[in-house]
Design a protein around this motif. Structure first.
Motif, short mmCIF file in Angstrom:
data_model
loop_
_atom_site.label_atom_id
_atom_site.label_comp_id
_atom_site.label_asym_id
_atom_site.label_seq_id
_atom_site.Cartn_x
_atom_site.Cartn_y
_atom_site.Cartn_z
N VAL A 150 -10.86 19.30 -29.29
CA VAL A 150 -9.85 20.35 -29.31
C VAL A 150 -9.00 20.22 -28.05
CG1 VAL A 150 -11.40 22.01 -28.19
CG2 VAL A 150 -9.45 22.84 -29.50
N THR A 151 -7.72 20.47 -28.18
CA THR A 151 -6.81 20.44 -27.03
C THR A 151 -6.25 21.84 -26.79
OG1 THR A 151 -4.97 19.82 -28.48
CG2 THR A 151 -6.16 18.04 -27.40
N PHE A 152 -5.96 22.15 -25.53
CA PHE A 152 -5.37 23.44 -25.20
C PHE A 152 -4.67 23.32 -23.85
CE2 PHE A 152 -9.83 23.34 -24.04
CZ PHE A 152 -9.84 23.74 -22.71
N ALA A 187 -14.63 22.52 -31.06
CA ALA A 187 -14.93 21.08 -31.00
C ALA A 187 -16.15 20.75 -31.84
CB ALA A 187 -15.15 20.66 -29.55
N GLU A 188 -17.16 21.64 -31.84
CA GLU A 188 -18.36 21.43 -32.66
C GLU A 188 -17.99 21.45 -34.14
OE1 GLU A 188 -21.53 20.92 -32.04
OE2 GLU A 188 -21.89 21.43 -29.94
N VAL A 194 -18.57 18.48 -36.99
CA VAL A 194 -19.24 18.62 -38.30
C VAL A 194 -18.39 17.97 -39.39
CG1 VAL A 194 -19.96 20.27 -40.06
CG2 VAL A 194 -20.51 20.70 -37.66
N VAL A 195 -17.09 18.23 -39.36
CA VAL A 195 -16.19 17.65 -40.35
C VAL A 195 -16.13 16.13 -40.20
CG1 VAL A 195 -13.81 17.60 -41.20
CG2 VAL A 195 -14.85 19.76 -40.51
N GLY A 249 -8.49 21.85 -36.21
CA GLY A 249 -7.29 22.44 -36.77
C GLY A 249 -7.59 23.80 -37.35
N PRO A 250 -6.59 24.55 -37.73
CA PRO A 250 -6.79 25.92 -38.22
C PRO A 250 -7.76 26.02 -39.39
CG PRO A 250 -4.46 25.49 -37.85
CD PRO A 250 -5.17 24.18 -37.69
#
Length: 558
Positions: A252-254, A268-269, A273-274, A286-287
């Motif tokens: 994840v980015t922020f 991020a977890e 999983v995906v 992503g959302p």
């Protein structure tokens, strides 16, 4: 607990506390001097008050501080302090030196105790924030780092990556537990070399790492993550043996931390999983990802209830002997009718079940239903074997062959009534185990079919060792055989290979009469697809079969 918190507070504010304590202790010693002098001199008991600042000095400054202030206290109450102020009688040198020695000893012992406690607490704190095997900071340290970033309100681009190791159990069973630590350490070294920014590596679990990167300006996240994935795909040397660790990443980015640090870790977890579900090296959050993960967990939970509540049922799709038109067998396909959501497609819930231990219950249910259906159909003059799909997890389960034999015996059936369909992917998970299990089952006359043949990567080198009765040529080749000559060549080659090995070929996905005619020309043995029939419930299949008297001619009439 209070002492622990006190030392932790002192460590955090060490510089300020020491700056304050030096003049405080000096003033306190001066006050003790004044007290002793005003009360008549050293021969009275007030001189023992000097132990208070000496003990405090050892507590605050350790052994060196205790020694210095012990010596200073001895000098203050030594040659400058009379025995009796009224008579101005001074102390013997041996007297105040002896007292000074005690002060120094008390200061030293106080400091040694303080240093010991501090050292122990520092070790505890280190262990609470680090992994002892790899020396990498742990999840607590990562959370502290994220909290620090949030408090500073730093304006920068951040990347949080969760890295998980696949096949960890296999690695540990083959090489021992140390192999995981070694791969983690090597991975951390590789990541640190290529990170385009300030990178910190954390070991957040036995088989997981987290990378927190403050990105350099202009760095493309996709480019960096691909570089991280590329080095993770390289073999890891362990005892001179190259090992593939199958590392997967969710990230994840922020820019500014608008949520709690735990939220970014959960995101991020979720992406990780995906990544496993989609068999990808890396996936960005992503959302829709968290919703997908939550829905998948909900689906698995509801599937357990579906088994108990009778929401799952089996439908049956016939297979036809192309040369004779006789119905050869049927394939059992699972259907789920949800009371709220209606029919849930198998390609939604079966892959989820295959990624969990629930697949064992699902497969047992399918076997029970199929064998029970064989018995019921026989009462109506329908004697057909039923094919049931088997997952990789089933083949790896030590009790699977016995389960199949018990279900057959429970329904009074022989192995000829059952066909097990196994994908090439299932065989490749553990070839040796697959050969052992399938050979055991084939000995009871259970037929073995390789499903989706042609879509695997390396099963040909094991094909001759497997007790196979059928290969099912993947429908992608069958459907494209007329329009794409390359697909037609693959179809022809697969049929020829099967026949040369004494195996029958099944073409699935037959939806066109011209395709059926081509299959007849190529001497394909069996056809399955919508041209013949869609999957039917048990009662509808019975009516369909009896109406056709067990025969179906699928090719174009000449």
């Amino acid at each position: 607990m209070v002492a622990t918190r006190t030392f932790q507070w002192l460590d955090r504010h060490e510089r300020a506390v020491r700056i304050f304590m030096v003049p405080f202790l000096l003033i306190l010693m001066g006050m003790v001097y004044a007290l002793v002098y005003e009360t008549g001199g050293i021969k009275f008991v007030y001189s023992h008050s000097m132990y208070i600042p000496i003990l405090l000095s050892g507590f605050m400054f350790g052994m060196r501080g205790g020694l210095v202030f012990g010596l200073l206290g001895g000098l203050i109450l030594g040659p400058f302090m009379p025995i009796n102020v009224a008579t101005h009688e001074m102390q013997d040198t041996s007297n105040w030196l002896y007292r000074t020695g005690f002060f120094v000893l008390i200061g030293f012992l106080s400091g040694m105790a303080s240093d010991g406690v501090r050292s122990y607490l520092r070790k505890l704190r280190w262990f609470s924030r680090h992994d002892p095997e790899t020396k990498l900071p742990n999840q607590n340290a990562l959370l502290d780092k994220l909290i620090e970033i949030a408090n500073e309100k730093r304006d920068a681009n951040f990347l949080l990556v969760i890295v998980a190791m696949g096949k960890a159990m296999e690695l540990k069973s083959a090489f021992g537990f140390n192999v995981i630590d070694e791969i983690i350490q090597q991975s951390a070294q590789r990541f640190e070399k290529i990170a385009l920014g300030k990178l910190s590596v954390y070991r957040t679990d036995m088989e997981r790492m987290a990378l927190f990167i403050e990105l350099d300006s202009g760095v493309q996240v996709d480019y960096l993550v691909e570089k991280l994935a590329a080095v993770s795909r390289q073999a890891f040397p362990f005892r001179k043996i190259p090992i593939h660790a199958d590392l997967r990443m969710g990230y994840v980015t922020f820019r500014t931390m608008e949520a709690a640090p735990e939220i970014y870790m959960q995101q991020a977890e979720s992406a990780l999983v995906v990544a496993y579900e989609q068999n990808q090296d890396h996936i960005a959050f992503g959302p829709g990802i968290r919703r997908t993960v939550r829905d998948n967990m909900k689906t698995l939970g509801e599937m357990i209830h579906a088994l108990e509540a009778g929401q799952l049922s089996m439908h049956y799709q016939p297979k036809v002997n192309i040369a004779t038109g006789e119905i050869h067998s049927v394939e059992a396909l699972m259907r789920w009718h949800h009371p709220e959501h209606g029919n849930i497609p198998p390609d939604v819930f079966i892959p989820l079940a295959e990624q969990s231990t629930l697949i064992h219950s699902i497969t047992e249910f399918a076997l029970e239903q199929a064998m029970q259906q064989v018995v019921e159909w026989r009462q109506h003059g329908i004697d057909l074997p039923i094919a049931v799909n088997v997952s990789p997890r089933n083949l790896l389960h030590p009790g699977f062959p016995d389960l199949v034999k018990q279900i057959l015996a429970r329904h009074g059936l022989q192995g000829e009534s059952l066909e097990l369909e196994v994908t090439e992917r299932a065989l490749m998970v553990d070839v040796a185990r697959a050969i052992e299990v399938l050979t055991d089952l084939a000995a009871t006359s259970v037929s073995i079919s390789i499903d989706d043949f042609g879509t695997g990567f390396s099963s040909l080198q094991y094909l001759y060792r497997l007790p196979i009765s059928y290969i099912k040529i993947d429908q992608s080749f069958v459907r494209s055989s007329l329009a794409d000559t390359r697909a037609g060549h693959i179809l022809e080659a697969a049929i020829s290979l099967a026949h040369k090995m004494g195996i029958k070929a099944i073409a699935e996905g037959v939806e066109d009469e011209k395709v059926c005619t081509l299959l007849e020309t190529l001497s394909c043995d069996i056809a399955q697809g919508y041209l013949i029939s869609r999957p039917l419930s048990a009662d509808k299949f019975k009516d369909w079969y009896l109406a056709l008297e067990g025969r179906f001619t699928c090719h174009v009439t000449k």
